[in-house]
Design an enzyme around this catalytic site. Structure first.
Site, short mmCIF file in Angstrom:
data_model
loop_
_atom_site.label_atom_id
_atom_site.label_comp_id
_atom_site.label_asym_id
_atom_site.label_seq_id
_atom_site.Cartn_x
_atom_site.Cartn_y
_atom_site.Cartn_z
N LYS A 1 30.20 51.79 47.97
CA LYS A 1 31.60 52.51 47.69
C LYS A 1 32.30 53.60 47.83
O LYS A 1 31.15 54.48 48.85
CB LYS A 1 31.68 53.25 45.86
CG LYS A 1 33.37 52.29 45.12
CD LYS A 1 33.64 51.16 45.03
CE LYS A 1 34.63 51.25 44.46
NZ LYS A 1 35.38 49.96 44.26
N ASP B 1 40.54 49.94 46.94
CA ASP B 1 40.44 49.93 45.75
C ASP B 1 41.91 51.13 45.70
O ASP B 1 42.62 51.05 46.34
CB ASP B 1 39.69 51.12 45.73
CG ASP B 1 38.67 50.98 44.17
OD1 ASP B 1 38.30 50.08 43.67
OD2 ASP B 1 39.27 51.63 44.00
P1 NDP Z 1 46.24 50.46 42.30
O1 NDP Z 1 46.19 52.05 43.95
O2 NDP Z 1 47.06 49.30 43.44
O3 NDP Z 1 46.82 50.94 41.60
C1 NDP Z 1 46.02 51.67 40.01
C2 NDP Z 1 47.10 51.63 39.39
O4 NDP Z 1 46.52 52.37 38.05
C3 NDP Z 1 48.10 52.34 39.46
O5 NDP Z 1 49.00 52.02 38.15
C4 NDP Z 1 48.19 53.75 38.98
O6 NDP Z 1 49.15 54.11 38.27
C5 NDP Z 1 47.46 53.47 37.83
N1 NDP Z 1 46.50 54.72 37.57
C6 NDP Z 1 44.66 55.11 38.69
N2 NDP Z 1 44.88 55.82 38.11
C7 NDP Z 1 45.06 56.09 36.71
C8 NDP Z 1 44.52 56.89 35.98
N3 NDP Z 1 43.65 58.05 36.47
N4 NDP Z 1 45.18 56.73 34.54
C9 NDP Z 1 46.45 56.27 34.60
N5 NDP Z 1 46.53 55.31 35.12
C10 NDP Z 1 45.75 55.82 36.64
O7 NDP Z 1 45.06 50.39 42.21
P2 NDP Z 1 43.63 48.75 41.88
O8 NDP Z 1 44.94 47.67 41.39
O9 NDP Z 1 43.24 48.21 43.12
O10 NDP Z 1 42.88 49.17 41.45
C11 NDP Z 1 43.24 49.17 39.69
C12 NDP Z 1 41.56 48.76 39.26
O11 NDP Z 1 40.70 48.24 39.54
C13 NDP Z 1 40.33 50.29 39.52
O12 NDP Z 1 39.52 50.20 38.55
C14 NDP Z 1 39.85 49.56 40.83
O13 NDP Z 1 38.39 50.27 40.24
C15 NDP Z 1 39.84 48.13 40.24
N6 NDP Z 1 39.58 46.63 40.97
C16 NDP Z 1 40.38 46.69 41.88
C17 NDP Z 1 40.15 45.88 43.03
C18 NDP Z 1 40.75 45.65 44.35
O14 NDP Z 1 40.70 44.84 44.75
N7 NDP Z 1 42.07 46.09 44.70
C19 NDP Z 1 38.81 44.93 43.31
C20 NDP Z 1 38.48 44.91 41.46
C21 NDP Z 1 38.77 45.83 40.76
P3 NDP Z 1 50.02 55.39 39.57
O15 NDP Z 1 50.54 55.07 40.67
O16 NDP Z 1 50.81 56.59 38.32
O17 NDP Z 1 48.30 56.31 40.06
O1 2IT Z 2 36.78 47.14 42.24
C1 2IT Z 2 36.03 46.48 44.16
O2 2IT Z 2 35.35 45.27 43.30
C2 2IT Z 2 37.33 46.42 44.59
N1 2IT Z 2 37.44 47.77 44.86
C3 2IT Z 2 37.15 45.35 46.16
C4 2IT Z 2 36.25 45.62 46.72
C5 2IT Z 2 36.39 44.68 48.37
O3 2IT Z 2 34.99 45.01 48.79
O4 2IT Z 2 36.95 43.78 48.86
#
Ligand code: NDP
Ligand code: 2IT
Length: 446
Positions: A127, A167
């Site tokens: 990561k 992420d």
């Molecule tokens: P994005 O940046 O696209 O979206 C994040 C969302 O979560 C936004 O709505 C954001 O609001 C909110 N958010 C982030 N930080 C905070 C906080 N500290 N408090 C409240 N709300 C918050 O990220 P993703 O959708 O990609 O990721 C969301 C989650 O999913 C994370 O935990 C990530 O690690 C996990 N994840 C992502 C994957 C991926 O493929 N993208 C795969 C597996 C897991 P704001 O815009 O106001 O910051």
């Molecule tokens: O938390 C996760 O699994 C991710 N943000 C996706 C990682 C990836 O390599 O696609």
């Protein structure tokens, strides 16, 4: 936890990583669920697998200087934790958020090791990230930051060594800038990053994969317990990549999603969320979720994040960030009739919240398993890049569905085998651990 050996490992972890509560939290949860494995498999203890697993293989911290639109020098801190390479190249996303420090990247890297193992694909765990805040920055500023970040990172990564992805705060735009800089520095067009744009090696369905995969996993869990998404009321937190495509798939499977959020507050729409509007606001205009109510007079916006868990629902899908559901929020969910919590975000539930789920018979889909569809599809992107072909959306989506099905089956059967039937958190940790542990043992003390 009663096992003396595991207690000792955890003491060392706490001492060595003081000041990193998220990392300690993630390790504690896994060690607690490994107790029955340690008793059944003294050979793995003998091989020092667990002592080695709680320490990342390599941690890289670097300066990221860039020049803002006013000509002023800005300095951020960059991280890459190459956590474990027992079963494949390091693989995991890059988080850009002001809260990022080494403890966050280590907890995410640790979780990624088990998650990637569950995907059935050959990927180790890693990561990265930075305390850079993309919010309010111009495209030019984001580009200069990404280029500077990659100017250091490029020497540490590679298609067969370490493959970063998106992420929080890192989407297609950031991956594009990073890929361009990597290619320029290395003079190589390889699959060194995933989540790339479709015109330069990205995979169809990667954008949708985490949210879709979350719903496929949840659907499997529901079916195994005689239920389905059909007719259910769902609350989704966040409104980013994972939240948007979880909302889309849950709706396609017959549920009604009534709430979404961002870090400022949440919207409640009793008619069901108008996802086209959320996509326009978030993916195109990069605006706040509260704007939704200006075009949807029936919807209500409330400041603050945690109130979203007081909305009555059948299924909660936390898709924002770590520790967003605490004990009080978990109790509110249970009180209002919620029967299922399935995690799109990484570690969104505090240990106390998980305790509330387990003691109230909530069907609980843990992040490592439930959100593994994103990285699984990144693995499929790597396969396509290696063979220099691209598969159709339908092909990738069908593979993703198959993978999520097998992840659920692995969690379910490991839980049964180790006498914690129905505890998919224990099942995910045990199944994810065993594959990595066997590989580490076979490769000797490295
Ligand atoms: P994005 O940046 O696209 O979206 C994040 C969302 O979560 C936004 O709505 C954001 O609001 C909110 N958010 C982030 N930080 C905070 C906080 N500290 N408090 C409240 N709300 C918050 O990220 P993703 O959708 O990609 O990721 C969301 C989650 O999913 C994370 O935990 C990530 O690690 C996990 N994840 C992502 C994957 C991926 O493929 N993208 C795969 C597996 C897991 P704001 O815009 O106001 O910051
Ligand atoms: O938390 C996760 O699994 C991710 N943000 C996706 C990682 C990836 O390599 O696609």
């Amino acid at each position: 936890m009663k096992n003396e050996y595991l207690i000792g490992v955890l003491e060392t972890v706490k001492k060595r990583n003081a000041g990193e509560p998220e990392f300690i939290q993630a390790v504690t949860e896994v060690l607690e669920t490994l107790e029955p494995v340690v008793e059944k498999r003294p050979d793995l203890v003998e091989a020092g697998v667990i002592d080695r697993l709680v320490e990342p293989e390599r941690q890289i911290i670097f300066r990221v200087p860039w020049v803002d639109d006013n000509g002023k020098t800005q300095v951020n801190r960059g991280f890459r934790v190459q956590y474990n390479s027992a079963i494949g190249p390091y693989k995991g996303g890059i988080r850009l958020h002001p809260s990022v420090y080494i403890g966050i990247i280590k907890f995410l890297g640790f979780e990624q090791v088990f998650k990637n193992s569950l995907t059935t694909l050959p990927m180790g765990g890693g990561k990265g990230g930075s305390d850079f805040d993309p919010k309010g920055k111009s495209d030019g500023e984001v580009m200069r930051f990404c280029q500077s970040f990659m100017t250091e990172l490029y020497r540490h990564i590679g298609a067969d060594c370490d493959v970063p992805a998106g992420d929080i705060g890192t989407g297609a735009r950031e991956i594009g800038y990073m890929f361009g800089q990597y290619k320029r520095l290395q003079n190589e067009f390889t699959g060194v990053l995933t989540g790339k744009g479709l015109t330069y090696g990205g995979s169809l369905a990667r954008k949708e994969a985490t949210g879709f995969g979350l719903c496929y996993f949840t659907d499997e869990m529901l079916k195994a317990n005689g239920e389905s998404f059909n007719g259910k009321t769902v609350v989704v937190s966040g409104s980013g990549n994972v939240a948007i495509y979880a909302t889309q798939k849950a709706t396609e499977l017959g549920a009604k999603v009534v709430a979404m959020s961002d870090s400022n507050g949440y919207i409640y729409d009793k008619n069901g969320i108008d996802l086209a509007c959320v996509k326009q606001l978030k993916e195109v205009e990069r605006k706040r979720i509260k704007e939704y109510v200006t075009t949807h007079p029936d919807a209500v916006y409330t400041e603050g994040c945690s109130g979203i868990w007081t909305i009555p629902c059948d299924i909660a899908l936390p898709c924002a960030t770590q520790n967003e559901i605490d004990k009080a929020s978990a109790e509110a969910l249970v009180k209002n009739g919620c029967k299922v919590v399935s995690e799109g975000a990484n570690m969104p539930s505090t240990p106390e919240a998980i305790e509330v789920y387990l003691s109230n018979g909530i069907l609980y889909g843990p992040a490592k398993a439930a959100n593994a569809g994103g990285v699984a599809t990144s693995g499929l992107e790597m396969s396509q890049n290696s063979e220099r072909l691209s598969w159709t959306f339908e092909e990738v989506d069908a593979k993703l569905k198959g993978i999520m099905k097998s992840i659920f089956a692995a969690c379910d059967s490991a839980a049964k085998e180790y006498s914690t039937e129905g505890n998919y958190m224990a099942g995910a940790n045990i199944a994810g651990f065993l594959k990595v542990a066997e590989a580490m043992k076979a490769q000797g003390c490295v």
